[in-house]
Enzyme design. Structure first.
Site, PDB file in Angstrom:
ATOM      1  CB  CYS A  25      -0.064   5.666  -1.236  1.00 23.84           C
ATOM      2  SG  CYS A  25      -1.371   5.449  -0.195  1.00 23.84           S
ATOM      3  NE  ARG A  35      -3.769   2.052  -0.509  1.00 20.66           N
ATOM      4  CZ  ARG A  35      -3.574   2.503  -1.707  1.00 20.66           C
ATOM      5  NH1 ARG A  35      -2.988   2.486  -2.413  1.00 20.66           N
ATOM      6  NH2 ARG A  35      -3.892   3.661  -1.893  1.00 20.66           N
TER       7      ARG A  35
END
Lengths: 102, 276, 125
Positions: B237, B233
């Protein structure tokens, strides 16, 4: 004095559009400068993806002997790398403004 | 003379501005910020992330959870966890309590290497210690083993310890600086979205609050179609803000996970999770 | 650190001036055309370009975000287009805490693209 030199230099780069196409030696210098700036950005912990994309385009253009395209892409990559370096330097001070206080 | 005085001032100012690292005080301010934003939301609820803010997404999630999409990963992770290494040992031998119910204690600071060790990195260290190659830190078998270990820790309160030593505090502080520093061509910090605008939408996606965000990892993300670790993640991002991602085992991501998880101390482990 | 920062700033100034010089012929600008508005619309709604819709409600845009102000009535919100240009170009220079990216300063969009976005946004009555 320095300001005047900067303006003169800038004008020189501005008029370079009208100058004859750069040769491969000049393109190699431009790509090396972009590589160096990107290296500094990585070391500062703030490398932008568009910098890497422009750098790759510069290397590809250089490899196929397109000096003009290599210089354009390398100049762009170096410019982005310098912007990210400025961002990283500013953030060394500014990041604390985003921390919630009690 | 004046120049020297100015230089002295310039050097002294940042030192005065940067107080000594204090994770407990940081956590109080961090959790206080979210309480101020959402006075009605109990702390333990933050682990549900975006589902606190969107009734439609919450309804969809509850439907999905009747047959959790990470179920296969947990089963597969358990099988891998229970299997013996060629030397006869297993993952259980590398962890306290046989690796069961311990996810809330990660990441940890390892004084021997001077580095932060996340649970996925600890799983790889175990493999290396028994002569096996490392697994990919973002998805696949390692995410499944992680999912199983986290599943056995569900409900345990996150308890990340930052020892009061110079290297541990330096790693914590580096993670903190990473979290709050803007980067990438789009000029965002982690905090720009997950601290300033939790519950707001970016296109159709609801931003999860940074508080409790680590508690549900690893997650099955519908957009991915499989499991992913927290580092996966982080990489996503970074790409979203046009910042070249770091390596999955980089110090930057280890320190970030250390700081971010430490901010959620006291919240229950809720992983593995399911997200849109 | 300070020395290095100053050097970067200096190098950037040279590059910015060079870019300005090459843009001088474009300085004389005409009123926005239908093509400008269409181009601006595409920039505002495309993730790899401006992606304005990610944070703002904009007429005609599906699944808008709600981080920034609703831009349906941008004429009321920001009466002067030159202010809109400044906001899109480098809002952090005006408001350091803003989440709005500095589209011009960081070369996310070119000045011409920013003008197209403005032409599109102000085309809504």
């Amino acid at each position: 004095m320095r300001g005047a030199a900067v303006v003169l230099l800038a004008l020189g780069i501005g008029f370079a559009h009208a100058a004859p196409a750069p040769d491969l030696a000049a393109a190699k210098v431009a790509v090396a400068a972009a590589d160096a700036a990107a290296g500094r950005a990585r070391a500062a912990g703030d490398q932008w993806m568009p910098t890497l994309a422009a750098l790759k385009a510069a290397h590809v253009a250089l490899a196929r002997g397109d000096a003009a395209a290599a210089v354009t892409a390398a100049t762009h990559a170096r410019h982005l790398a310098l912007l990210s370096l400025r961002q990283a330097a500013e953030q060394k001070r500014l990041w604390r403004n985003e921390v919630p206080r009690q | 003379m004046r120049r020297w005085l100015l230089l002295l001032l310039a050097l002294a100012a940042p030192v005065a501005a940067a107080a000594a690292p204090n994770p407990a005080a940081d956590r109080a301010a961090f959790q206080g910020w979210f309480r101020h934003l959402f006075p009605q939301l109990p702390l333990a609820k933050y682990v549900d992330g975006p589902y606190n803010f969107s009734a439609s997404e919450r309804a969809q999630w509850q439907q999905i959870m009747e047959l959790p999409p990470y179920g296969f990963a947990v089963d597969h992770g358990k099988a891998l966890f229970d299997a013996r290494f060629p030397d006869g040992a297993g993952y259980a031998s590398c962890f306290p309590h046989g690796g069961i119910g311990i996810a809330q204690d990660y990441p940890q600071f390892d004084p021997k290497t001077g580095r932060v060790v996340t649970l996925p990195i600890a799983i790889n260290r175990c493999r290396v210690a028994h002569g096996l190659p490392k697994l990919k830190l973002t998805t696949g078998d390692l995410a499944d083993i992680d999912a199983y270990m986290v599943r056995t820790s569900r409900g345990h309160k996150i308890d990340v310890v930052v020892p009061d030593t110079k290297p541990a505090l330096a790693a914590y502080e580096a993670g903190k600086e990473y979290f709050y520093s803007r980067r990438g061509q789009l000029n965002f910090s982690c905090a720009s979205c997950h601290l300033q605008y939790p519950g707001h939408r970016v296109r159709g996606d609801t931003l999860a609050p940074a508080l409790g965000i680590t508690a549900s990892f690893p997650i099955y993300r519908s957009k991915w179609g499989n499991m992913g670790t927290l580092v996966r993640r982080f990489i996503g991002c970074n790409k979203n803000i046009r910042s070249a991602p770091d390596k999955p085992d980089s110090l930057a991501y280890r320190d970030l996970e250390y700081f971010l998880t430490a901010m959620s101390n006291g919240l229950p482990i809720a992983g593995p999770g399911a997200r849109p | 650190m300070t020395g290095k920062g100053g050097c970067v700033k200096h190098e950037l100034r040279i590059l910015a001036l060079a870019a300005l010089c090459s843009l001088v012929p474009l300085a004389a600008r005409a009123a926005p055309t239908a093509a400008d508005i269409a181009a601006g619309r595409k920039i505002a709604f495309t993730k790899t370009l401006g992606n304005c819709i990610a944070c703002h409600v904009i007429p005609g845009g599906a699944q808008p975000g709600n981080i920034g102000p609703n831009l349906t009535h941008i004429r009321v919100l920001v009466p002067h287009r030159k202010d809109a240009y400044a906001i899109i170009f480098d809002e952090p220079a005006r408001k350091p805490q803003t989440p709005m990216p500095p589209f011009g300063r960081n070369h996310i969009l070119t000045p011409a693209q920013i003008r197209q976005v403005i032409a599109f946004l102000y085309s809504h009555k």
